[in-house]
Write an enzyme that holds these catalytic residues in place. Structure first.
Site, short mmCIF file in Angstrom:
data_model
loop_
_atom_site.label_atom_id
_atom_site.label_comp_id
_atom_site.label_asym_id
_atom_site.label_seq_id
_atom_site.Cartn_x
_atom_site.Cartn_y
_atom_site.Cartn_z
N LYS A 55 -6.31 -2.03 -0.56
CA LYS A 55 -7.16 -1.93 0.63
C LYS A 55 -7.73 -3.28 1.02
CE LYS A 55 -7.46 2.67 1.41
NZ LYS A 55 -7.36 3.38 2.68
N ALA A 102 -8.89 21.62 2.02
CA ALA A 102 -10.30 21.55 2.42
C ALA A 102 -11.08 20.67 1.46
CB ALA A 102 -10.90 22.96 2.47
N ASN A 154 -13.79 14.81 -5.04
CA ASN A 154 -14.34 15.46 -3.85
C ASN A 154 -15.86 15.64 -3.92
OD1 ASN A 154 -11.81 15.65 -2.76
ND2 ASN A 154 -11.51 17.81 -3.27
N TYR A 170 0.86 -1.18 0.00
CA TYR A 170 0.00 0.00 0.00
C TYR A 170 0.89 1.23 0.00
CZ TYR A 170 -4.30 2.52 0.16
OH TYR A 170 -5.33 3.34 -0.20
N ASN A 223 -0.37 11.86 0.46
CA ASN A 223 0.26 10.68 -0.12
C ASN A 223 0.32 10.81 -1.64
OD1 ASN A 223 0.86 8.78 2.01
ND2 ASN A 223 -1.35 8.62 2.36
N GLU A 245 -13.77 4.63 -2.11
CA GLU A 245 -12.35 4.98 -2.02
C GLU A 245 -11.93 5.84 -3.21
OE1 GLU A 245 -9.07 5.05 0.23
OE2 GLU A 245 -10.67 3.64 0.70
N ASP A 246 -11.34 7.00 -2.94
CA ASP A 246 -10.69 7.83 -3.94
C ASP A 246 -11.62 8.28 -5.07
OD1 ASP A 246 -8.50 7.68 -2.38
OD2 ASP A 246 -7.21 6.63 -3.79
N ALA A 298 -10.89 14.86 2.65
CA ALA A 298 -10.15 14.46 3.84
C ALA A 298 -10.14 15.58 4.88
CB ALA A 298 -8.73 14.06 3.47
N ARG A 329 -9.73 10.39 -8.13
CA ARG A 329 -8.78 11.13 -7.27
C ARG A 329 -7.95 10.13 -6.48
NH1 ARG A 329 -7.34 12.24 -2.68
NH2 ARG A 329 -8.92 10.87 -1.80
N ASN A 339 -4.71 5.10 7.45
CA ASN A 339 -6.09 4.64 7.63
C ASN A 339 -6.18 3.16 7.98
OD1 ASN A 339 -6.40 7.20 6.57
ND2 ASN A 339 -8.17 6.66 5.33
N ASP A 382 -13.90 6.01 3.00
CA ASP A 382 -12.67 5.98 3.79
C ASP A 382 -11.91 7.30 3.73
OD1 ASP A 382 -10.78 4.54 5.43
OD2 ASP A 382 -9.45 4.54 3.70
N ASP A 383 -11.96 7.99 2.59
CA ASP A 383 -11.23 9.25 2.46
C ASP A 383 -11.83 10.33 3.36
OD1 ASP A 383 -9.47 8.36 0.22
OD2 ASP A 383 -11.39 8.16 -0.78
#
Length: 546
Positions: free
Chosen positions: A165, A294, A241, A94, A402, A237-238, A297, A147, A447, A260-261
């Site tokens: 994950k 902002a 926004n 990961y 990351n 996940e990802d 996350a 993203r 995470n 999760d984000d």
């Protein structure tokens, strides 16, 4: 003419194949004698040989590919090695290596893993899910690749994230690998480099948006419930926004799902903050938190932090006043927000001077904690770090973007430019740093401490709705496990050596909360939830445990 042979099928099934660990008797029983070299290797010798082979490789991407090959050939061996060497291998499967793997996923793609659902499958999503022949999937990690980490739109190459994950679901959360499934929802990509790449494995078209996109996601959610029941956990996940927030609000009350984000990252950040204030010897509500970033996350963490401060005695509005946010246009203030109307940001708009210069904002806010989540590498430069050190005796610095190439600063920079006074955490792992006579061992704000534990409690307690408050429960449980010795070493997290035990204890607290809130459908209620969950954990060293 080819003759069907159960032995060949066995060796091709990664969930059942044991490689050279098959005994002489098993080779006869399963019709595989002659299909393997005659040597019989113990589990321990296989583990050591795997590590020996891994250590002959010189770059992390090659090591990533090697480990994925092991997983595709012998799943049990993969998890035995990961179980025994978590510190060495987690950064390879990961973060940070998964970022590079995603960037080159089309190039290194070898064997199908998980499911790819495209916008062209609209109206047929259930049939696509039915092509996956395992009938007891209990956990799904899904992305649309828009993203990926701090790397942006990687389209179908983002499949590396759900694959990684899912591996952590098993190695950390103890969820059997045959109960998990990574899924990529490919609606195209706006990454022109990928669209021009002849080797790209995804759809070569611009991203589908609007009603067609949302209709596909709705169909996907309904199809999962139809295929595997309403208890099947779906982790987002990802996603971009805007979609991430919209999908969370759209589905969180109806399905067993979380993002999760937004929520997992929020929990691990709040846990880090709760551990950090044990070092700074301050009360949570007496701090000022400045989030540089902002997006999903940053806003998710800010929202959960508000709840934590509220539980410490302040009213919601007072708690919000402790938190400041910086986005791409600078400090979020009342004057500029009145023109933008972003509901997620509006609550944090402050009546103060607006600025888009970080150094000036530090003077305006006078934060005790600076938290980076904007994937702007090296933005926490010497001037910024020195300024934080001049404002605070023990400045809290979190460079959480990351992969490593996107980190706001390195651990060494944080310690050097604060004269060794920083309380530091990062999104990607950094090695130890020595300043004078003191050596710091910074922890990774990962995470992995949160989502496998919440998933395990959710699945085993048969929960079909995950309230946001459970992430604060998990954050507190994580922070409480950080020892005084670990804090003295400069780490805000428990060692990865004990990650499965850490995850189990967090899952226990979450399970207890589920029962108090009457969210569990598992009856009768287990009296000892720790041992109940421990007995449920997949153990790769137990051949019969699934």
């Amino acid at each position: 003419m080819y003759r069907k042979n159960a032995g060949i099928s066995l060796l091709r099934d990664p969930f059942l194949n044991k490689g050279l660990a098959f005994s002489s008797e098993e080779r006869d029983e399963y019709q595989i004698r002659g299909l393997l070299p005659p040597a019989i290797q113990s589990l321990e010798s296989q583990i050591q040989l795997t590590m020996k082979r891994l250590n002959t490789l010189t770059d992390d991407l090659s090591k990533y590919q090697f480990l994925r090959d092991i997983q595709d050939f012998n799943t049990r061996l993969f998890f035995m090695v990961l179980h025994k060497y978590p510190i060495e291998l987690m950064p390879l499967i990961y973060t940070p290596t998964v970022g590079l793997a995603c960037q080159r996923y089309s190039l290194i793609y070898r064997r199908p893993r998980g499911l790819f659902i495209t916008i062209n499958d609209a109206g047929k999503v259930f049939h696509v899910l039915s092509n996956y022949t395992i009938d007891d999937v209990k956990a799904i990690v899904v992305t649309d690749g828009e993203r990926i980490l701090g790397l942006g739109d990687l389209g179908a190459n983002g499949m590396g994230i759900p694959v990684g994950k899912i591996a952590l679901y098993t190695s950390v959360g103890g969820i059997a690998p045959n109960h998990t499934l990574p899924i990529m929802i490919d609606v195209g990509t706006n990454n022109q480099t990928l669209l021009d790449d002849s080797d790209y494995i995804g759809l070569k078209q611009r991203r589908t948006t609007g009603d067609k996109y949302m209709s596909l996601l709705d169909e996907f959610m309904n199809a999962v419930v139809r295929r595997w029941s309403s208890l099947c956990l779906i982790q987002f996940e990802d996603f971009g926004n805007q979609n991430a927030w919209h999908l969370l609000e759209r589905y969180s009350q109806k399905y067993c799902t979380f993002n999760d984000d937004i929520q997992g990252t929020a929990a691990v950040i709040v846990a880090a903050i709760l551990a950090a204030i044990r070092i700074t010897k301050t009360k949570l509500q007496d701090n000022r938190f400045l989030f540089f970033g902002a997006g999903e996350a940053g806003l998710g963490a800010a929202d959960l932090l508000v709840n934590a401060i509220n539980e410490n005695g302040l009213q919601i509005n007072e708690a919000i006043n402790c938190i400041y946010l910086i986005d791409t246009k600078g400090l979020i203030t009342v004057g500029r927000q009145s023109m933008e109307k972003n509901a997620h940001k509006d609550r944090y708009a402050k009546r103060c001077q607006h600025s888009n210069n970080l150094l000036d904002i530090l003077d305006i806010v006078r934060p005790t904690a600076l938290i980076g989540l904007a994937a702007q590498p090296s933005i926490f430069n010497q001037l910024v770090l020195s300024k934080m050190a001049s404002i605070n005796r023990r400045p809290i610095i979190m460079a959480l973007s990351n992969p490593t190439s996107k980190a706001e600063c390195t651990a060494e920079q944080a310690y050097i430019h604060t004269e060794g006074r920083a309380v530091f955490a990062s999104g990607s792992p950094f090695g130890s740093v020595t300043i004078g006579s003191t050596t710091f061992h910074p922890g990774q704000c990962n995470n992995v401490y949160i989502f496998p534990a919440i998933a395990a409690a959710t699945i085993h307690c048969k929960v079909n709705h995950i309230p946001n408050h459970v992430f604060l429960v998990a954050a507190k449980a994580l922070a409480e496990q950080v020892t005084e010795d670990e804090l003295a070493r400069g780490s805000l997290f428990p060692s990865l050596i004990s990650i499965r035990e850490t995850s189990l204890r967090i899952a226990t607290r979450v399970a207890e909360w589920f029962y108090v809130q009457k969210l569990s459908n598992l009856q009768p209620e287990p009296l000892d939830k720790y041992h109940f969950l421990k007995d449920k954990m997949y153990n790769p060293f137990n051949e019969n445990h699934s």
